[in-house]
Design a protein around this motif. Structure first.
Motif, short mmCIF file in Angstrom:
data_model
loop_
_atom_site.label_atom_id
_atom_site.label_comp_id
_atom_site.label_asym_id
_atom_site.label_seq_id
_atom_site.Cartn_x
_atom_site.Cartn_y
_atom_site.Cartn_z
N ASN A 137 32.93 40.58 44.67
CA ASN A 137 33.91 39.50 44.82
C ASN A 137 34.82 39.41 43.61
O ASN A 137 36.01 39.09 43.74
CB ASN A 137 33.21 38.16 45.07
CG ASN A 137 32.53 38.13 46.42
OD1 ASN A 137 32.89 38.90 47.31
ND2 ASN A 137 31.52 37.28 46.59
N SER B 156 39.06 39.99 44.10
CA SER B 156 39.88 38.77 44.13
C SER B 156 41.11 38.89 43.23
O SER B 156 41.07 39.55 42.19
CB SER B 156 39.05 37.57 43.68
OG SER B 156 37.87 37.49 44.44
N SER C 30 42.87 33.42 41.11
CA SER C 30 42.46 32.80 42.38
C SER C 30 41.15 32.04 42.20
O SER C 30 40.34 32.36 41.33
CB SER C 30 42.29 33.87 43.46
OG SER C 30 41.23 34.74 43.10
N GLU D 2 38.70 32.24 44.16
CA GLU D 2 37.64 33.21 44.50
C GLU D 2 37.19 33.96 43.25
O GLU D 2 36.00 34.22 43.05
CB GLU D 2 38.13 34.23 45.54
CG GLU D 2 38.37 33.67 46.93
CD GLU D 2 39.71 32.96 47.07
OE1 GLU D 2 40.55 33.07 46.15
OE2 GLU D 2 39.91 32.27 48.09
N LEU D 3 38.16 34.31 42.40
CA LEU D 3 37.81 35.03 41.17
C LEU D 3 37.00 34.13 40.24
O LEU D 3 35.99 34.57 39.66
CB LEU D 3 39.06 35.56 40.46
CG LEU D 3 38.80 36.35 39.18
CD1 LEU D 3 37.92 37.57 39.46
CD2 LEU D 3 40.11 36.81 38.54
N ASP E 217 40.90 41.79 48.96
CA ASP E 217 42.20 41.09 48.86
C ASP E 217 43.10 41.78 47.85
O ASP E 217 44.30 41.87 48.03
CB ASP E 217 42.01 39.64 48.39
CG ASP E 217 41.46 38.78 49.50
OD1 ASP E 217 41.45 39.25 50.65
OD2 ASP E 217 41.05 37.64 49.19
#
Ligand code: HEM
Length: 426
Positions: A172, A176, A180, A182-183, A385
């Motif tokens: 992940n 990412s 973000s 997510e990061l 992504d």
């Protein structure tokens, strides 16, 4: 001074780039060899094979250092934008670099890595056994992700049933976009995983075993023991390097063999051909697409003056498509006579895990082609992504003819027991 050639169309972390990274790499080879991007604080892009080799080998003019402000030059390591964690030895320069790289070389030498082949095959069989009776699997989540993660935990001496914590966090993190949420979440998950690593470091200081963490806990650099922060930085890099890149290589190869099923029997029958296929997948898909350096002096590359302090991207994926080095670079040709691809880098930082990665690739592919010879992809392939640094896939849903569980066909390695216990507990 050659005028800058700006490339507004290029953002290696964008969704557009993730949709077709190969096209961007090929496009970067057109026009002036060294281009400029204003993004992420500004950086040069070096794409031609010969230039990439030269910059990677000139570690005096092009630094890998991170977080060492020095005489007005700020060092931000080997990613663009700079990473949040300082990793060792990748973000050190000589002479400090050599003291740390020396600790990894013997543990991950070609000879030691090849010895792990039967164990890696057993890990692959363990993963396949969990899905083989059902006739369907996600080839990334169920096989291409766990095998490299389990192998890396084994190398370090961490409990194997913790593999998913590290696999998810590092995939992940690589997948990412900079900035973000997510990061941020992935980095927090990785940090929690690193707390477990540091618990193990303390235990191995008291009670050493024959694993990398024990070796790091007892090692000396320049006559002194490593600090906790240094051990953490080495382990973080081994986990990041070991978990994500090899998964990307295996995943792309399985996707390619879905589109080229006629190749499967020949690869299974001939280990030399399987190796050559892996090298071509490394070249064309370039799991680590690009890394970076910081110029330490004013220096010229490809007719372009680069100033001290400037950031420089080494675009391995573009170098891998340079027609000056590779005939017919856009075509996958397993029978290429020479394939000196850039995917493991060049110079002093060249990947220390390259033989381990190749061994994992060969063992996982062999076990899948033996036990799921008719697998076919169904549903949606999900890419990362961002593929700006790592060209990875999240999901490869597949179906195949169900078969019975088989196991490795011999006594299982003792540490597979802990995996079985982990499974029973989950
Ligand atoms: C297909 C798989 C892999 C790819 C494409 C890959 C790619 C790379 C590249 C391009 C570098 C050079 C970095 C630079 O020049 O700045 C590198 C370094 C490194 N890799 Fe790998 N890698 C792979 C597998 C592995 C594995 C399996 C491990 C460990 C278990 C690993 C650990 C490392 C480490 C520790 C370094 C830093 C070496 C140094 O700074 O001296 N890699 N890798």
């Amino acid at each position: 001074v050659t005028p800058k050639c700006p490339v507004d169309w290029f953002d290696h972390h964008s969704a557009e780039h993730a949709a077709d990274p190969g096209a961007a790499a090929a496009q970067m080879l057109q026009g002036p060899p060294v281009k400029w991007s204003d993004r992420y604080g500004g950086f040069w892009i070096v794409s031609r094979y010969a230039d990439v080799v030269r910059v990677a080998r000139d570690d005096a003019s092009f630094s890998s250092r991170q977080d060492f402000p020095d005489e007005g030059v700020s060092f931000t390591g080997v990613t663009i934008p700079g990473g949040s964690a300082r990793t060792i030895p990748i973000s050190l320069d000589p002479p400090a670099f050599f003291a740390f790289r020396r600790l990894l070389n013997p543990v991950m030498s070609p000879q030691e890595s090849r010895k792990l082949a039967p164990m890696i095959a057993a890990y692959a069989d363990w993963c396949i056994d969990r899905v083989i009776e059902s006739g369907s699997a996600d080839l990334v989540a169920d096989i291409a992700s766990p095998v490299p993660a389990i192998t890396t935990l084994r190398l370090l001496g961490l409990p194997l049933d913790a593999w998913k914590i590290y696999a998810d966090a590092f995939h992940n993190s690589a997948a990412s976009r900079p900035g973000s949420p997510e990061l941020a979440q992935a980095d927090a998950d990785a940090a929690r995983g690193m707390d477990l690593v540091m618990d193990m470091v303390r235990r191995r200081r008291a009670e050493p075993k024959d694993d990398l963490i024990s070796k790091l806990a007892r090692a000396l650099v320049d006559g002194r023991p490593l600090t906790d922060d240094e051990i953490r930085s080495v382990c973080y890099l081994v986990l990041g390097g070991g978990v994500d890149t090899t998964t990307a290589l295996i995943a792309h190869s399985l996707q390619y063999l879905d589109e080229h099923r006629d190749l499967r029997p020949g690869l299974l029958a001939d280990p030399g051909k399987l190796h050559a296929f892996g090298e071509e997948m490394l070249r064309v898909h370039t799991p680590t697409q690009a890394l970076a350096r910081t110029a330490t002096i004013d220096v010229e590359v490809g007719g372009q003056l680069i100033r001290a302090g400037d950031r420089v991207m080494l675009f391995w994926a573009a170098a891998n498509r340079d027609p000056e080095e590779f005939d017919d670079p856009e075509t996958v040709r397993i029978e290429r006579h020479t394939n000196r691809h850039a995917s493991f880098g060049f110079g002093i930082h060249r990947c220390v895990g390259s033989t381990l990665a190749r061994t994992e690739f060969a063992e996982v592919l062999s076990r899948i082609l033996t036990r799921m010879p008719d697998y076919e992809l169904v549903g949606t392939v999900v890419r990362y992504d961002s593929v700006g640094t790592i060209n990875g896939l999240h999901r490869l849903p597949a179906r195949f003819t169900p078969r019975t569980r088989s196991g490795p066909g011999g006594p299982p390695p003792a540490d597979l027991t802990s995996l079985e216990e982990g499974k029973a507990a989950s």
